[in-house]
Motif scaffolding. Structure first.
Motif, mmCIF file in Angstrom:
data_model
loop_
_atom_site.group_PDB
_atom_site.id
_atom_site.type_symbol
_atom_site.label_atom_id
_atom_site.label_comp_id
_atom_site.label_asym_id
_atom_site.label_seq_id
_atom_site.Cartn_x
_atom_site.Cartn_y
_atom_site.Cartn_z
ATOM 1 N N TYR A 371 -23.148 -25.101 21.393
ATOM 2 C CA TYR A 371 -24.578 -25.068 21.101
ATOM 3 C C TYR A 371 -25.213 -23.703 21.393
ATOM 4 C CZ TYR A 371 -24.192 -30.083 20.525
ATOM 5 O OH TYR A 371 -23.826 -31.335 20.083
ATOM 6 N N LEU A 372 -24.400 -22.722 21.764
ATOM 7 C CA LEU A 372 -24.917 -21.367 21.901
ATOM 8 C C LEU A 372 -25.288 -20.836 20.517
ATOM 9 C CD1 LEU A 372 -22.429 -19.857 24.504
ATOM 10 C CD2 LEU A 372 -24.877 -20.254 24.854
ATOM 11 N N ILE A 402 -35.260 -16.310 24.609
ATOM 12 C CA ILE A 402 -34.950 -17.522 25.376
ATOM 13 C C ILE A 402 -35.005 -18.761 24.483
ATOM 14 C CG2 ILE A 402 -35.750 -18.999 27.270
ATOM 15 C CD1 ILE A 402 -36.656 -16.507 28.740
ATOM 16 N N ASP A 403 -35.894 -18.733 23.502
ATOM 17 C CA ASP A 403 -36.025 -19.875 22.592
ATOM 18 C C ASP A 403 -34.731 -20.168 21.847
ATOM 19 O OD1 ASP A 403 -38.640 -20.084 23.367
ATOM 20 O OD2 ASP A 403 -39.453 -19.036 21.612
ATOM 21 N N ASN A 404 -33.908 -19.125 21.600
ATOM 22 C CA ASN A 404 -32.642 -19.318 20.885
ATOM 23 C C ASN A 404 -31.659 -20.172 21.678
ATOM 24 O OD1 ASN A 404 -33.227 -16.034 19.953
ATOM 25 N ND2 ASN A 404 -33.005 -17.620 18.409
ATOM 26 N N PHE A 405 -31.874 -20.286 22.992
ATOM 27 C CA PHE A 405 -30.942 -21.007 23.856
ATOM 28 C C PHE A 405 -31.451 -22.400 24.231
ATOM 29 C CE2 PHE A 405 -30.050 -16.513 24.477
ATOM 30 C CZ PHE A 405 -28.662 -16.468 24.453
ATOM 31 N N GLU A 406 -32.496 -22.840 23.588
ATOM 32 C CA GLU A 406 -33.129 -24.117 23.956
ATOM 33 C C GLU A 406 -32.170 -25.293 23.844
ATOM 34 O OE1 GLU A 406 -36.909 -26.883 22.534
ATOM 35 O OE2 GLU A 406 -36.882 -24.753 22.015
ATOM 36 N N LEU A 407 -31.411 -25.371 22.743
ATOM 37 C CA LEU A 407 -30.485 -26.487 22.541
ATOM 38 C C LEU A 407 -29.341 -26.442 23.544
ATOM 39 C CD1 LEU A 407 -29.911 -28.981 20.872
ATOM 40 C CD2 LEU A 407 -28.712 -27.537 19.206
ATOM 41 N N PHE A 408 -28.831 -25.242 23.826
ATOM 42 C CA PHE A 408 -27.770 -25.072 24.824
ATOM 43 C C PHE A 408 -28.235 -25.558 26.191
ATOM 44 C CE2 PHE A 408 -26.533 -22.194 28.312
ATOM 45 C CZ PHE A 408 -25.213 -22.567 28.467
ATOM 46 N N GLU A 409 -29.446 -25.159 26.593
ATOM 47 C CA GLU A 409 -29.984 -25.572 27.894
ATOM 48 C C GLU A 409 -30.118 -27.091 27.970
ATOM 49 O OE1 GLU A 409 -33.609 -23.582 28.816
ATOM 50 O OE2 GLU A 409 -32.728 -21.571 28.764
ATOM 51 N N GLU A 410 -30.576 -27.666 26.883
ATOM 52 C CA GLU A 410 -30.769 -29.121 26.854
ATOM 53 C C GLU A 410 -29.448 -29.855 27.044
ATOM 54 O OE1 GLU A 410 -31.641 -32.415 23.415
ATOM 55 O OE2 GLU A 410 -32.836 -30.567 23.335
ATOM 56 N N LYS A 411 -28.384 -29.372 26.385
ATOM 57 C CA LYS A 411 -27.077 -30.034 26.474
ATOM 58 C C LYS A 411 -26.453 -29.861 27.858
ATOM 59 C CE LYS A 411 -26.961 -31.614 22.292
ATOM 60 N NZ LYS A 411 -27.017 -33.081 22.037
ATOM 61 N N LEU A 412 -26.565 -28.660 28.434
ATOM 62 C CA LEU A 412 -25.984 -28.427 29.762
ATOM 63 C C LEU A 412 -26.691 -29.290 30.809
ATOM 64 C CD1 LEU A 412 -23.939 -26.835 31.448
ATOM 65 C CD2 LEU A 412 -25.657 -25.047 31.742
ATOM 66 N N ASN A 413 -28.009 -29.323 30.770
ATOM 67 C CA ASN A 413 -28.765 -30.142 31.723
ATOM 68 C C ASN A 413 -28.450 -31.624 31.553
ATOM 69 O OD1 ASN A 413 -30.207 -28.210 33.214
ATOM 70 N ND2 ASN A 413 -31.746 -27.994 31.614
ATOM 71 N N SER A 414 -28.317 -32.046 30.305
ATOM 72 C CA SER A 414 -28.092 -33.466 30.021
ATOM 73 C C SER A 414 -26.716 -33.926 30.489
ATOM 74 C CB SER A 414 -28.254 -33.719 28.519
ATOM 75 O OG SER A 414 -27.919 -35.046 28.187
ATOM 76 N N LEU A 415 -25.673 -33.173 30.144
ATOM 77 C CA LEU A 415 -24.311 -33.596 30.468
ATOM 78 C C LEU A 415 -24.016 -33.522 31.962
ATOM 79 C CD1 LEU A 415 -22.185 -32.179 27.517
ATOM 80 C CD2 LEU A 415 -22.485 -34.557 28.127
ATOM 81 N N LEU A 416 -24.617 -32.560 32.657
ATOM 82 C CA LEU A 416 -24.362 -32.434 34.086
ATOM 83 C C LEU A 416 -25.444 -33.105 34.933
ATOM 84 C CD1 LEU A 416 -22.531 -30.103 32.838
ATOM 85 C CD2 LEU A 416 -22.609 -29.153 35.130
ATOM 86 N N GLU A 417 -26.426 -33.698 34.243
ATOM 87 C CA GLU A 417 -27.516 -34.411 34.916
ATOM 88 C C GLU A 417 -28.168 -33.517 35.966
ATOM 89 O OE1 GLU A 417 -25.569 -37.893 36.393
ATOM 90 O OE2 GLU A 417 -25.589 -38.890 34.451
ATOM 91 N N ASN A 419 -30.981 -29.804 36.528
ATOM 92 C CA ASN A 419 -32.063 -28.963 36.024
ATOM 93 C C ASN A 419 -31.740 -27.525 36.412
ATOM 94 O OD1 ASN A 419 -34.446 -28.075 34.912
ATOM 95 N ND2 ASN A 419 -35.698 -28.634 36.681
ATOM 96 N N PHE A 420 -30.998 -26.816 35.526
ATOM 97 C CA PHE A 420 -30.534 -25.479 35.828
ATOM 98 C C PHE A 420 -31.652 -24.443 35.704
ATOM 99 C CE2 PHE A 420 -26.344 -27.309 35.027
ATOM 100 C CZ PHE A 420 -25.538 -26.616 35.920
ATOM 101 N N THR A 421 -31.491 -23.369 36.456
ATOM 102 C CA THR A 421 -32.300 -22.161 36.274
ATOM 103 C C THR A 421 -31.445 -21.188 35.470
ATOM 104 O OG1 THR A 421 -33.448 -22.467 38.379
ATOM 105 C CG2 THR A 421 -33.480 -20.259 37.415
ATOM 106 N N PHE A 422 -31.927 -20.790 34.290
ATOM 107 C CA PHE A 422 -31.098 -20.020 33.372
ATOM 108 C C PHE A 422 -31.458 -18.534 33.368
ATOM 109 C CE2 PHE A 422 -30.920 -24.341 31.745
ATOM 110 C CZ PHE A 422 -29.569 -24.485 31.442
ATOM 111 N N GLU A 423 -30.409 -17.704 33.165
ATOM 112 C CA GLU A 423 -30.579 -16.259 33.005
ATOM 113 C C GLU A 423 -29.687 -15.817 31.846
ATOM 114 O OE1 GLU A 423 -29.704 -12.049 35.379
ATOM 115 O OE2 GLU A 423 -29.453 -13.978 36.414
ATOM 116 N N TYR A 424 -30.190 -14.912 31.010
ATOM 117 C CA TYR A 424 -29.436 -14.438 29.857
ATOM 118 C C TYR A 424 -29.386 -12.913 29.858
ATOM 119 C CZ TYR A 424 -30.305 -19.224 28.454
ATOM 120 O OH TYR A 424 -30.374 -20.590 28.441
ATOM 121 N N GLN A 425 -28.218 -12.358 29.542
ATOM 122 C CA GLN A 425 -28.067 -10.912 29.518
ATOM 123 C C GLN A 425 -27.191 -10.494 28.338
ATOM 124 O OE1 GLN A 425 -26.279 -9.172 33.006
ATOM 125 N NE2 GLN A 425 -26.615 -7.076 32.318
#
Length: 445
Positions: A371-372, A402-417, A419-425
């Motif tokens: 989902y990246l 950051i908006d480009n990673f919205e779906l990725f964030e949703e899937k990671l948070n959902s599968l691991l149950e 609420n991650f703090t995200f950083e992109y570089q």
């Protein structure tokens, strides 16, 4: 030697590579140009000899040799009793990697020397490198099974082939070097970029390459650069991957682009087991090369279709014997009929398992990484055990929001149950391992 090579003219570099590659093909396959070429060796392979029913006999021969010729096993001879059935293997202690590292020299046969064996050293990706020796005849048997597995899947390794090894072989000039005796080519994995992709495409097309071989991360990166530049490689019929975990989404991306099934194969520098992915969707082990069990954390055998640690007994490394060796990888066995083992999935190393702050273990990152954003060429997810911080480093032609990673964030948070703090570089290039590997996920303790 490497410094001298890099200063030679390109023509001489190709000559050097040709001579080295020809020697390696002799060492691995017994191939001799004109007299016993690789094509002839492949034609004479018998695919029915990839497995047999002699596992117990092989284990007992290995025990007999090890306890007579290898210092560690001689000291612990009473623990290594010959078997009557494969089930008896469970009575033998499991060899931990820490023990092998601590007593590394004691695991090498007194018969091994530079004339009758091949010296190896592991990459040390999970700590101190291991070293040892593999008997020349056993090395050849191992690679014979590699060629046999390819033949089972309809792949002729003597055809035009491009390998992407983790070696700095094309520091200047063209992005490839050519073995003009075997017709095989070695491409740099360090110059793959939007600026250089046309050079890769031109060479792969000009030489009508039919087989690509490399790390999954390298092949996926190649595919993405080709797609971004609307380029194709119609001559490619087969793709071989190894040395890194092949993620489901990477397999799908490669297969869709080349319209072929990926041939993924598993082994190790120390000469453990060998298995490959079949068109039927599972991995098939060669019991000519080695036998393995899957156990839980208490070293109890897991049930079929349950994930467990790979405990390896290798038949192709008698000069550095591995008897019930905990290699550190996880796999799921789906059947083991007459000692012929079929594997559903190779999950990877214990170090690739992430533990959440709540103690939940997770390793199926392929469910998330797909989902990246599609514009990303290479990426790495960076996590710290029992932490809620997640970082993505990525290579992309354009800067992503950051908006480009919205779906990725949703899937990671959902599968691991969580609420991650995200950083992109966004970065220019990755500092890959000495062998050019790039893990899709990096987990710190």
């Amino acid at each position: 030697m490497k410094k001298i090579y890099t200063k030679l003219p390109l023509g001489l570099q190709n000559l050097v590579l040709t001579l080295i590659n020809t020697y390696k093909y002799y060492q691995k396959y017994g191939a001799i140009p004109i007299f016993n070429p690789l094509k002839k060796i492949i034609q004479e392979l018998d695919v029915s000899k990839f497995n047999d029913d002699l596992v117990v006999e092989r284990i007992n021969r290995l025990i007999s040799y090890a306890t007579a010729n290898v210092p560690y096993y001689r000291k612990n001879k009473d623990l290594y009793i010959p078997l009557k059935t494969v089930k008896d293997l469970e009575r033998i202690p499991i060899l931990k990697k820490s023990t092998l590292k601590e007593h590394n020299g004691d695991f090498i046969s007194v018969e091994a020397n530079k004339y009758n064996s091949y010296s190896f050293k592991t990459s040390g990706s999970t700590g101190t490198p291991l070293y040892g020796a593999i008997k020349n005849s056993e090395l050849r048997t191992r690679f014979e099974m590699f060629l046999t597995s390819l033949k089972i899947e309809g792949i002729d390794y003597s055809r035009p082939l491009a390998r992407f090894p983790g070696a700095d072989l094309a520091r200047t000039g063209k992005v490839f070097r050519r073995d003009f005796i075997n017709g095989h080519m070695l491409f740099s994995i360090y110059h793959l970029s939007d600026a250089k992709i046309c050079e890769y495409h031109k060479a792969l097309s000009h030489y009508k390459i039919e087989i690509l071989e490399g790390y999954p991360s390298t092949i996926v990166s190649l595919v993405r650069f080709l797609k971004a530049n609307k380029l194709s490689l119609p001559y490619v019929k087969h793709v071989l991957t190894t040395a890194e975990k092949l993620l489901d989404n990477h397999r799908q991306e490669i297969e869709e682009f080349f319209d072929t099934k990926v041939f993924d194969f598993y082994g190790s520098s120390e000469g453990s087991v060998y298995m490959f992915s079949t068109k039927e969707g599972h991995y098939l082990n060669s019991n000519i090369i080695g036998f393995f069990e899957c156990v839980d954390e208490n070293h109890e055998t897991v049930k079929l279709n349950e994930s467990g640690r790979l405990i390896v007994t290798s038949f192709s490394s008698s000069y550095t014997p591995l008897i019930r060796y905990d290699i550190g990888d996880y796999a799921t066995i789906i059947s083991s009929d007459r000692d012929v083992i079929k594997v559903k999935e190779i999950q990877g190393r214990q170090e690739e398992i992430f533990i959440t702050p709540q103690g939940k273990a997770f390793g199926r990152f392929s469910l998330i990484l797909k989902y990246l954003p599609s514009t990303i060429m290479e990426s790495q997810l960076i996590l710290t055990q029992r932490s809620n911080k997640a970082k993505i480093e990525y290579i992309s032609v354009i800067e992503l929001s950051i908006d480009n990673f919205e779906l990725f964030e949703e899937k990671l948070n959902s599968l691991l149950e969580m609420n991650f703090t995200f950083e992109y570089q966004r970065i220019e290039k990755f500092d890959k391992s000495k062998r050019g590997k790039l893990s899709a996920v990096k987990i710190y303790t």
